[in-house]
Design an enzyme around this catalytic site. Structure first.
Site, PDB file in Angstrom:
ATOM      1  N   GLY A  63     -35.298 -59.198   1.400  1.00 51.48           N
ATOM      2  CA  GLY A  63     -34.378 -60.172   0.848  1.00 51.48           C
ATOM      3  C   GLY A  63     -33.902 -59.771  -0.535  1.00 51.48           C
ATOM      4  O   GLY A  63     -34.503 -58.935  -1.197  1.00 51.48           O
ATOM      5  N   SER A  64     -32.808 -60.378  -0.984  1.00 48.75           N
ATOM      6  CA  SER A  64     -32.271 -60.115  -2.314  1.00 48.75           C
ATOM      7  C   SER A  64     -32.920 -61.034  -3.345  1.00 48.75           C
ATOM      8  O   SER A  64     -33.630 -61.970  -3.006  1.00 48.75           O
ATOM      9  CB  SER A  64     -30.757 -60.313  -2.309  1.00 48.75           C
ATOM     10  OG  SER A  64     -30.144 -59.308  -1.539  1.00 48.75           O
ATOM     11  N   GLY A  65     -32.654 -60.739  -4.611  1.00 52.83           N
ATOM     12  CA  GLY A  65     -33.160 -61.576  -5.691  1.00 52.83           C
ATOM     13  C   GLY A  65     -34.333 -60.959  -6.431  1.00 52.83           C
ATOM     14  O   GLY A  65     -34.964 -61.618  -7.259  1.00 52.83           O
ATOM     15  N   HIS A  66     -34.622 -59.689  -6.135  1.00 54.87           N
ATOM     16  CA  HIS A  66     -35.793 -59.037  -6.718  1.00 54.87           C
ATOM     17  C   HIS A  66     -35.452 -57.771  -7.492  1.00 54.87           C
ATOM     18  O   HIS A  66     -36.311 -56.928  -7.713  1.00 54.87           O
ATOM     19  CB  HIS A  66     -36.787 -58.653  -5.618  1.00 54.87           C
ATOM     20  CG  HIS A  66     -37.210 -59.768  -4.733  1.00 54.87           C
ATOM     21  ND1 HIS A  66     -37.913 -60.843  -5.203  1.00 54.87           N
ATOM     22  CD2 HIS A  66     -37.024 -59.988  -3.396  1.00 54.87           C
ATOM     23  CE1 HIS A  66     -38.158 -61.675  -4.190  1.00 54.87           C
ATOM     24  NE2 HIS A  66     -37.617 -61.188  -3.086  1.00 54.87           N
ATOM     25  N   HIS A 115     -41.671 -65.057  -4.278  1.00 57.47           N
ATOM     26  CA  HIS A 115     -40.736 -66.072  -3.801  1.00 57.47           C
ATOM     27  C   HIS A 115     -41.236 -67.451  -4.192  1.00 57.47           C
ATOM     28  O   HIS A 115     -40.809 -68.460  -3.650  1.00 57.47           O
ATOM     29  CB  HIS A 115     -40.588 -66.019  -2.288  1.00 57.47           C
ATOM     30  CG  HIS A 115     -40.286 -64.660  -1.775  1.00 57.47           C
ATOM     31  ND1 HIS A 115     -41.268 -63.796  -1.365  1.00 57.47           N
ATOM     32  CD2 HIS A 115     -39.115 -64.004  -1.650  1.00 57.47           C
ATOM     33  CE1 HIS A 115     -40.707 -62.657  -0.987  1.00 57.47           C
ATOM     34  NE2 HIS A 115     -39.411 -62.751  -1.149  1.00 57.47           N
TER      35      HIS A 115
END
Lengths: 339, 339
Positions: free
Chosen positions: A55-58, A220
């Site tokens: 997933g994105s956001g890291h 997360h």
């Protein structure tokens, strides 16, 4: 919500667009599959392929490690969500040069399911795939349920080892062997002080009291193992290295690399203050520290907090792979470090 | 206060201790003057020396740019406070190799006064010093009071040019000439969404309403030029480049480097979304973009927000100095970028 974005639904695609505009020397999107990011430079012919995904956001995780001496491709999901099996499969096909492909990723349900499916699709094309799931977060499950542990910043170490091995033209079996050996020697634990905000949600994902920190929180915002009163940097360093040492004993003559990873909002100054204490504690125990990494390697957007990853590097082959040069859009390693 | 530190009074010294423990290949403290950080590698004999200095709390600024192809020394002050003249003088003396020393720093009252005094002390030792004060923040004073403008992230561009010129063995006069020419072509403007917390104070330095942003805020929380409602990334990009273009017109055939700098808590994803729009706007105007920088270059601890610095690079000599390799503890530049 004070985020610099336009339409929250376009958050990931606009981020990717910016990254590709900034780094055309390092990265490009796979034609017809914009959610697969591959190396823009030429890859050694016949090299074992390595793909990750998540997933994105890291950022810089995951795609920031696509590049020379590390990964060949990254399948990019929405914020905190797995990319699809089809996207992963297209990436696998793109990086296979006949030597097979290692799928190296964090141990999360969606990623696991989709990489399983992608590998089945690749198998029908006679592409040999291996999967290695990184499970370095010791706070996410007890040792006896190791298969439930999540992958966090220790992914960086795994990418470094696998990428160096592949760049040295090891075959798929060899790359998997050193990577698995590395993972036995990698453990992480994180601590969070403030939550992050998902673009599509617009409010904090969880709350932590003003005077408390969450030990063992995931990237997360997965719940940690305990809530503690805010503590000093030295006390925190002792707590984190103590928890890691239970599974990864470190004593006289051992050699280790430390990664002090900021989750997003924590100033570098504070990461160095914590690193300082860790370095002293390990020196007192007679542990030899090799080149450390201090900065943002696996973030959770604007979450405040940090994680510690330790990579025990007694093994000479792993040490040499760790020190092997790398050059990606978000990371580089060159030169000599005092040993 | 959720900061990872021990005694707030020891914040700077413990940060420095961590940095020196992490980067012994790159940095060391000056013997007897621990608040002067110098290069650990050997410097070319007879090279023009370059020193900077300023308050702490802005990593990688200032000391993160001490290294190959950039600076020779940094005088380190307390958080948001100037280092003393004595510390600066000791640094000047340490980096002079008979070719003189450029003092290159942000235009702040304390730094100005102390560097003036340090240069007088150096003069008595027959060390030739030149001073260049970086005043890139166009929001800090109108053009007619340019002498009151502050130095912000544009310092990075100035360090890059001066450092490359000195590494190419230009004499002090030549280094000053290219650096001044560069500064005529560098402008910055910042925007903040949340405040930072000083370790010794423990509470936010100012407040911004939940739905507002402060345009033109300085990296110590100095008031900006206007408060606006929170806006989208594209709108912000247009606003920032619009303000810069008034003083630094950018049109068909011009060449420019962009630095999108995170102030501390702003996720990289958002910086890339803003960069994306900036790159498009400039491409539409026929401006040729050279290698950009997107990340944290001049922070304000955990302040959220970003700044844009533009460096107009029509000048071939400046372009070549900008592209010249550099390698420091917090920054590196290597390889080719598509031109």
């Amino acid at each position: 919500m004070k985020k610099f974005l336009n339409n929250p639904e376009a958050f990931v695609d606009e981020t990717l667009e910016g990254i590709l505009l900034a780094h055309p020397d390092k990265l490009k999107a796979l034609p017809d599959t914009p959610r697969v990011i591959i190396r823009a430079d030429s890859v050694k012919p016949g090299k074992t392929g390595i793909i990750t995904g998540g997933g994105s956001g890291h950022l810089p995780t995951f795609l920031g490690y696509v590049g020379q001496g590390m990964l060949d491709a990254c399948a990019v999901g929405n914020v905190f969500a797995s990319p699809s099996a089809q996207v992963m499969y297209n990436g696998i096909k793109a990086v296979d040069q006949g030597a097979g492909v290692l799928c190296l990723y964090g141990n999360y349900g969606g990623d696991r399911m989709n990489f399983d499916m992608a590998c089945e699709m690749a198998d029908m094309d006679d592409i040999i795939c291996e999967q290695i799931r990184v499970k370095d977060d010791l706070a996410s499950a007890p040792p006896e349920s190791e298969e439930n542990r999540r992958g966090v910043a220790g992914l960086f170490f795994a990418y470094k080892i696998a990428g160096a091995a592949a760049d040295k033209m090891m075959d798929l079996k060899g790359v998997c062997e050193v990577t698995r050996r590395a993972l036995e020697n990698i453990r992480s634990i994180g601590v969070a002080t403030t939550p992050c905000v998902l673009p599509q949600v617009g409010s904090p994902t969880f709350t932590i009291n003003e005077d408390e920190i969450e030990i063992g929180m995931g990237i997360h915002g997965e719940p940690g193992i305990e809530t503690r009163k805010m503590m000093g940097a030295d006390e925190l360093a002792e707590l984190l290295i103590g928890k890691i040492s239970v599974e990864l004993p470190l004593g006289v003559g051992d050699r280790a690399a430390l990664l002090v990873n900021g989750l997003g909002a924590t100033p570098r100054e504070e990461l160095y203050i914590v690193f300082r204490k860790l370095a002293k504690l390990l020196a007192q125990r007679g542990v030899k520290l090799v080149r450390p990494e201090i900065g943002e390697f696996a973030t959770s957007m604007e979450m405040a907090g940090l994680s510690l990853s330790v990579f025990k590097l007694n093994d000479e082959e792993l040490y040499n792979l760790y020190e092997y040069p790398a050059e990606t859009s978000f990371y580089h390693k060159t030169g000599e470090y005092p040993s």
